[in-house]
Design an enzyme around this catalytic site. Structure first.
Site, mmCIF file in Angstrom:
data_model
loop_
_atom_site.group_PDB
_atom_site.id
_atom_site.type_symbol
_atom_site.label_atom_id
_atom_site.label_comp_id
_atom_site.label_asym_id
_atom_site.label_seq_id
_atom_site.Cartn_x
_atom_site.Cartn_y
_atom_site.Cartn_z
ATOM 1 N N HIS A 196 28.346 13.292 11.810
ATOM 2 C CA HIS A 196 29.798 13.135 11.807
ATOM 3 C C HIS A 196 30.149 11.833 12.525
ATOM 4 O O HIS A 196 29.321 11.200 13.158
ATOM 5 C CB HIS A 196 30.460 14.324 12.513
ATOM 6 C CG HIS A 196 30.590 15.514 11.619
ATOM 7 N ND1 HIS A 196 31.620 15.644 10.730
ATOM 8 C CD2 HIS A 196 29.816 16.608 11.470
ATOM 9 C CE1 HIS A 196 31.481 16.775 10.067
ATOM 10 N NE2 HIS A 196 30.386 17.381 10.485
ATOM 11 N N SER A 254 35.354 26.289 9.853
ATOM 12 C CA SER A 254 35.537 24.841 9.999
ATOM 13 C C SER A 254 36.961 24.413 9.648
ATOM 14 O O SER A 254 37.595 25.001 8.755
ATOM 15 C CB SER A 254 34.564 24.136 9.052
ATOM 16 O OG SER A 254 34.965 22.808 8.840
ATOM 17 N N SER A 255 37.419 23.351 10.297
ATOM 18 C CA SER A 255 38.775 22.851 10.006
ATOM 19 C C SER A 255 38.868 22.236 8.600
ATOM 20 O O SER A 255 39.963 22.021 8.091
ATOM 21 C CB SER A 255 39.194 21.815 11.054
ATOM 22 O OG SER A 255 38.322 20.715 11.034
ATOM 23 N N CYS A 256 37.690 21.987 7.946
ATOM 24 C CA CYS A 256 37.682 21.493 6.553
ATOM 25 C C CYS A 256 38.298 22.512 5.597
ATOM 26 O O CYS A 256 38.634 22.170 4.463
ATOM 27 C CB CYS A 256 36.257 21.265 6.052
ATOM 28 S SG CYS A 256 35.379 20.015 6.899
ATOM 29 N N TYR A 260 31.438 22.749 1.078
ATOM 30 C CA TYR A 260 31.256 23.255 2.447
ATOM 31 C C TYR A 260 32.447 24.128 2.847
ATOM 32 O O TYR A 260 32.282 25.226 3.392
ATOM 33 C CB TYR A 260 31.111 22.071 3.400
ATOM 34 C CG TYR A 260 31.015 22.452 4.847
ATOM 35 C CD1 TYR A 260 29.880 23.095 5.338
ATOM 36 C CD2 TYR A 260 32.057 22.188 5.741
ATOM 37 C CE1 TYR A 260 29.787 23.459 6.669
ATOM 38 C CE2 TYR A 260 31.971 22.547 7.067
ATOM 39 C CZ TYR A 260 30.839 23.184 7.526
ATOM 40 O OH TYR A 260 30.741 23.548 8.851
ATOM 41 N N LYS A 293 32.607 28.156 3.956
ATOM 42 C CA LYS A 293 33.147 28.628 5.232
ATOM 43 C C LYS A 293 34.315 29.595 5.010
ATOM 44 O O LYS A 293 34.472 30.566 5.751
ATOM 45 C CB LYS A 293 33.573 27.437 6.092
ATOM 46 C CG LYS A 293 32.388 26.660 6.632
ATOM 47 C CD LYS A 293 31.644 27.521 7.642
ATOM 48 C CE LYS A 293 30.231 27.102 7.913
ATOM 49 N NZ LYS A 293 29.516 27.996 8.826
HETATM 50 P P1 GDP Z 1 35.277 14.443 8.015
HETATM 51 O O1 GDP Z 1 35.990 14.806 9.288
HETATM 52 O O2 GDP Z 1 34.881 15.614 7.191
HETATM 53 O O3 GDP Z 1 36.063 13.431 7.214
HETATM 54 O O4 GDP Z 1 33.868 13.788 8.393
HETATM 55 P P2 GDP Z 1 33.320 12.568 9.286
HETATM 56 O O5 GDP Z 1 33.313 12.949 10.728
HETATM 57 O O6 GDP Z 1 32.008 12.190 8.690
HETATM 58 O O7 GDP Z 1 34.323 11.347 9.051
HETATM 59 C C1 GDP Z 1 35.557 11.233 9.684
HETATM 60 C C2 GDP Z 1 36.205 9.888 9.351
HETATM 61 O O8 GDP Z 1 35.476 8.823 9.995
HETATM 62 C C3 GDP Z 1 36.252 9.526 7.859
HETATM 63 O O9 GDP Z 1 37.495 8.904 7.583
HETATM 64 C C4 GDP Z 1 35.116 8.501 7.724
HETATM 65 O O10 GDP Z 1 35.282 7.632 6.635
HETATM 66 C C5 GDP Z 1 35.248 7.764 9.042
HETATM 67 N N1 GDP Z 1 34.054 6.967 9.425
HETATM 68 C C6 GDP Z 1 34.058 5.642 9.713
HETATM 69 N N2 GDP Z 1 32.824 5.211 9.968
HETATM 70 C C7 GDP Z 1 31.995 6.286 9.862
HETATM 71 C C8 GDP Z 1 30.580 6.454 10.020
HETATM 72 O O11 GDP Z 1 29.810 5.529 10.317
HETATM 73 N N3 GDP Z 1 30.101 7.715 9.857
HETATM 74 C C9 GDP Z 1 30.920 8.781 9.541
HETATM 75 N N4 GDP Z 1 30.385 9.997 9.400
HETATM 76 N N5 GDP Z 1 32.249 8.638 9.365
HETATM 77 C C10 GDP Z 1 32.790 7.403 9.521
#
Ligand code: GDP
Length: 318
Positions: free
Chosen positions: A181, A108-110, A137, A141
């Protein structure tokens, strides 16, 4: 890889696993080994060992694991690290003992450092501390990735291929707004806001972080390419991205337009932003001869259509 080669896809109902199954079948591979959760518990080492002895797959795609969005990662870090470590160690060990020809592992890119220079090349792994919201996580990975490289090194065979897809989207994604996500969560949130004529949707964080998205069918295409390739001289691991990223604000506007939501978008800055940017440098796999083919806007439209036809219609039947 002959078309009758036996290929086990662990996690075949998930976002990436289901795309790999579709792509393999479309390409003429029908000898697929699939086992649902009820049939095989992947965290159970002995059960996985028995499964491999019984089925002897020649190729393995390990797409099973505990995944989730930013809040899910913060809420259940123990589940994320425990489940992923257990699945990875049982499947990699069993695949080694069963003498599989090739295995694709999804990292994962995390895993990259939070402050990593952008775009992030594979050489930057372990050069800094990953983003805290998904640390457990990320560590699981990183461990899986190192296990792949360690098996390759110790046994002198480069059979385990770790790939690092960026934020993947498409059919069979988790559209639950709490656990999913950002892309799938926003499809659902904007769709429901449109249906209920809501005047505003409040999104998490500042909207400023940037993310790169790759369609699951592109990831699956890369998997089939790698299963068939002679990768003897290929450096590992391999980033899998499109080279294009958007701010979460831009992404939200694109999704709202695709869904047809015309109300306001507000930001709840008490919610975490996560990493400021996660753009992969995918030069390594491009130089090896693979590149993604799905235009982002088109992929988004197709995913929204899939969501309406599968999730929304299922909900209205129940
Ligand atoms: P990340 O890539 O590990 O940070 O995971 P996410 O895909 O859950 O979130 C990506 C970004 O989208 C973060 O900055 C979140 O705060 C933002 N975000 C804004 N609204 C939402 C929402 O409703 N759900 C999720 N999952 N992320 C959100």
């Amino acid at each position: 890889m002959d078309t009758d080669a036996s290929i086990y896809i662990a996690g075949h109902t998930g976002l990436i696993g289901s795309a790999v199954v579709r792509k393999l079948r479309d390409t003429g591979y029908d000898n697929l080994i699939l086992a649902g959760h009820g049939e095989l518990e992947l965290t159970d080492h002995a059960a996985v060992e028995r499964f491999f002895r019984k089925n002897s797959p020649a190729f393995v795609v390990l797409a099973a694991g505990r995944v989730g969005g930013i809040i899910e990662n913060k809420t259940y870090p123990a589940d994320f690290i425990d489940t992923n470590l257990a699945i990875q160690s049982s499947v990699l060990r069993a695949a080694h003992r069963a003498d599989v020809k090739k295995l694709i592992f999804f990292a994962s890119s995390c895993m990259y450092p939070r402050e990593c220079p952008q775009p992030m090349a594979e050489s930057a792994l372990l050069s800094g501390h990953p983003e805290p919201t998904s640390l457990a996580y990320a560590i699981s990975k990183l461990a899986g990735l190192q296990m792949c490289l360690a098996y390759n090194q110790q046994y002198g065979r480069r059979r385990f291929i770790p790939v690092i897809p960026n934020n993947t989207f498409g059919p069979n994604d988790d559209f639950n707004p709490q656990s999913g996500h950002v892309l799938s969560a926003l499809i659902r949130r904007f769709h429901e806001a449109k249906e209920s004529n809501a005047h505003k949707v409040v999104l998490w964080g500042s909207g400023e972080p940037r993310r790169e998205f790759i369609h699951a069918d592109d990831v699956a295409d890369a998997v089939v390419f790698l299963l068939r390739a002679d990768h003897a001289n290929l450096a590992l691991p391999l980033n899998l991205g499109t080279g294009v990223d958007f701010s979460i604000r831009e992404l939200a506007e694109k999704i709202a337009a695709t869904v047809g939501y015309t109300g306001a978008i507000e930001w709840d800055r008490t919610k975490p932003d996560g990493a400021p940017r996660k753009l992969l440098d995918s030069t390594r796999i491009r130089d090896f001869g693979w590149q993604p083919g799905i235009d982002f806007d088109l992929g988004l439209q197709r995913t929204y259509r899939w969501y309406v036809e599968n999730i929304v219609s299922d909900q209205s039947r129940t």
